[in-house]
Motif scaffolding. Structure first.
Motif, PDB file in Angstrom:
ATOM      1  N   ILE A 200       1.751  -1.919 -10.507  1.00  0.00           N
ATOM      2  CA  ILE A 200       2.393  -1.282  -9.409  1.00  0.00           C
ATOM      3  C   ILE A 200       1.773   0.250  -8.911  1.00  0.00           C
ATOM      4  O   ILE A 200       2.120   1.366  -9.845  1.00  0.00           O
ATOM      5  N   LEU A 201       1.670   0.162  -7.698  1.00  0.00           N
ATOM      6  CA  LEU A 201       0.705   1.931  -6.994  1.00  0.00           C
ATOM      7  C   LEU A 201       2.251   1.822  -6.067  1.00  0.00           C
ATOM      8  O   LEU A 201       2.495   2.776  -5.855  1.00  0.00           O
ATOM      9  N   ALA A 202       2.718   1.136  -5.258  1.00  0.00           N
ATOM     10  CA  ALA A 202       3.949   1.336  -4.743  1.00  0.00           C
ATOM     11  C   ALA A 202       4.540  -0.047  -3.777  1.00  0.00           C
ATOM     12  O   ALA A 202       3.783  -1.161  -4.630  1.00  0.00           O
ATOM     13  N   GLN A 203       6.210   0.360  -4.007  1.00  0.00           N
ATOM     14  CA  GLN A 203       6.584  -0.878  -3.109  1.00  0.00           C
ATOM     15  C   GLN A 203       7.097  -0.886  -2.191  1.00  0.00           C
ATOM     16  O   GLN A 203       7.890   0.939  -1.911  1.00  0.00           O
ATOM     17  N   ASP A 204       7.600  -1.515  -1.243  1.00  0.00           N
ATOM     18  CA  ASP A 204       8.136  -1.266   0.067  1.00  0.00           C
ATOM     19  C   ASP A 204       7.442  -0.450   0.670  1.00  0.00           C
ATOM     20  O   ASP A 204       8.441   0.718   1.207  1.00  0.00           O
ATOM     21  N   TRP A 205       5.895  -0.047   0.910  1.00  0.00           N
ATOM     22  CA  TRP A 205       5.282   1.268   1.559  1.00  0.00           C
ATOM     23  C   TRP A 205       5.551   0.882   2.481  1.00  0.00           C
ATOM     24  O   TRP A 205       5.246  -0.121   3.551  1.00  0.00           O
ATOM     25  N   LYS A 206       5.590   2.025   3.918  1.00  0.00           N
ATOM     26  CA  LYS A 206       5.920   1.532   5.918  1.00  0.00           C
ATOM     27  C   LYS A 206       4.761   2.826   5.337  1.00  0.00           C
ATOM     28  O   LYS A 206       3.804   3.658   5.221  1.00  0.00           O
ATOM     29  N   ALA A 207       4.293   2.155   7.098  1.00  0.00           N
ATOM     30  CA  ALA A 207       3.668   2.508   8.076  1.00  0.00           C
ATOM     31  C   ALA A 207       4.055   2.442   8.948  1.00  0.00           C
ATOM     32  O   ALA A 207       3.870   1.596  10.189  1.00  0.00           O
ATOM     33  N   GLY A 208       4.978   3.396   9.666  1.00  0.00           N
ATOM     34  CA  GLY A 208       5.576   3.185  10.767  1.00  0.00           C
ATOM     35  C   GLY A 208       6.563   2.233  10.844  1.00  0.00           C
ATOM     36  O   GLY A 208       7.306   1.872   9.426  1.00  0.00           O
ATOM     37  N   HIS A 209       6.339   0.977  11.213  1.00  0.00           N
ATOM     38  CA  HIS A 209       7.422  -0.043  10.841  1.00  0.00           C
ATOM     39  C   HIS A 209       6.709  -1.357  10.659  1.00  0.00           C
ATOM     40  O   HIS A 209       7.489  -2.214  10.369  1.00  0.00           O
ATOM     41  N   ARG A 210       5.503  -0.751  10.372  1.00  0.00           N
ATOM     42  CA  ARG A 210       5.412  -2.176   9.465  1.00  0.00           C
ATOM     43  C   ARG A 210       5.205  -1.928   7.975  1.00  0.00           C
ATOM     44  O   ARG A 210       5.601  -0.825   7.384  1.00  0.00           O
ATOM     45  N   ASP A 211       5.344  -2.328   7.092  1.00  0.00           N
ATOM     46  CA  ASP A 211       5.653  -2.245   5.688  1.00  0.00           C
ATOM     47  C   ASP A 211       4.370  -3.972   4.919  1.00  0.00           C
ATOM     48  O   ASP A 211       4.634  -4.605   5.450  1.00  0.00           O
ATOM     49  N   ILE A 212       4.485  -3.215   3.511  1.00  0.00           N
ATOM     50  CA  ILE A 212       4.288  -3.956   2.326  1.00  0.00           C
ATOM     51  C   ILE A 212       4.551  -3.946   1.443  1.00  0.00           C
ATOM     52  O   ILE A 212       5.369  -2.845   0.747  1.00  0.00           O
ATOM     53  N   ASP A 213       4.955  -5.102   1.093  1.00  0.00           N
ATOM     54  CA  ASP A 213       6.378  -5.313  -0.043  1.00  0.00           C
ATOM     55  C   ASP A 213       5.840  -3.999  -1.106  1.00  0.00           C
ATOM     56  O   ASP A 213       6.521  -4.353  -2.330  1.00  0.00           O
ATOM     57  N   ILE A 214       4.740  -4.935  -2.538  1.00  0.00           N
ATOM     58  CA  ILE A 214       4.182  -4.096  -2.676  1.00  0.00           C
ATOM     59  C   ILE A 214       2.320  -4.190  -3.351  1.00  0.00           C
ATOM     60  O   ILE A 214       1.276  -4.900  -2.353  1.00  0.00           O
ATOM     61  N   VAL A 215       1.987  -2.667  -3.196  1.00  0.00           N
ATOM     62  CA  VAL A 215       0.725  -2.352  -3.404  1.00  0.00           C
ATOM     63  C   VAL A 215       0.817  -2.569  -4.965  1.00  0.00           C
ATOM     64  O   VAL A 215       1.249  -2.365  -5.536  1.00  0.00           O
ATOM     65  N   ALA A 216      -0.835  -3.246  -5.786  1.00  0.00           N
ATOM     66  CA  ALA A 216      -1.278  -3.596  -6.956  1.00  0.00           C
ATOM     67  C   ALA A 216      -2.537  -2.909  -7.459  1.00  0.00           C
ATOM     68  O   ALA A 216      -3.271  -3.509  -6.032  1.00  0.00           O
TER      69      ALA A 216
END
Length: 135
Positions: free
Chosen positions: A26-42
């Motif tokens: 798991i590299l990131a959880q709840d990663w945000k870019a402005g008002h957009r998000d990614i739940d998990i980056v793996a």
């Protein structure tokens, strides 16, 4: 926090635990870019980054979680993933997965859909998709 938000956060943790058991980092959880998000980056192996959208539903829900990932959500995930790739200078294969969790703590099922969708390509002004030639 509303009950559906609590369930959603729990589902994201359950999905991350599932991915770890399957050999992902798991590299990131709840990663945000402005008002957009990614739940998990793996990361899977040395050459694959996976962007995961997690959908959690109570058992018996009328709509399966994976069906809630519509064109608008795919577009938002594509933009967020593009930002993540650029910020982190990612130079490897990427993939978009969906993890649908049905149930709740102590009794749940995980459905992992690999390569669930391809990024949406958006052309033109105001994020309108154009197919063919406009007159």
């Amino acid at each position: 926090m509303a009950e559906h938000n609590i369930l959603g956060k729990w589902g994201e943790e359950a999905a991350a635990d599932y991915l770890r058991r399957e050999g992902y980092t798991i590299l990131a959880q709840d990663w945000k870019a402005g008002h957009r998000d990614i739940d998990i980056v793996a990361q899977k192996g040395a050459d694959m980054i996976v962007f995961v959208e997690v959908k959690t539903r109570r058992r018996g829900s009328a709509v399966a979680g994976e069906l809630a990932v519509d064109d608008e959500k795919i577009h938002s995930l594509t933009l967020a993933a593009n930002c993540y790739v650029k910020r982190n200078r990612i130079n490897c294969e990427i993939r978009f997965d969906i993890i649908s969790i049905s149930g709740g703590p102590g009794d749940y099922d995980v459905k992992h859909i690999e390569d669930a969708f391809y990024p949406k390509l958006i052309y033109g002004r105001a994020n309108k998709t154009y197919y063919g030639r406009r007159g």
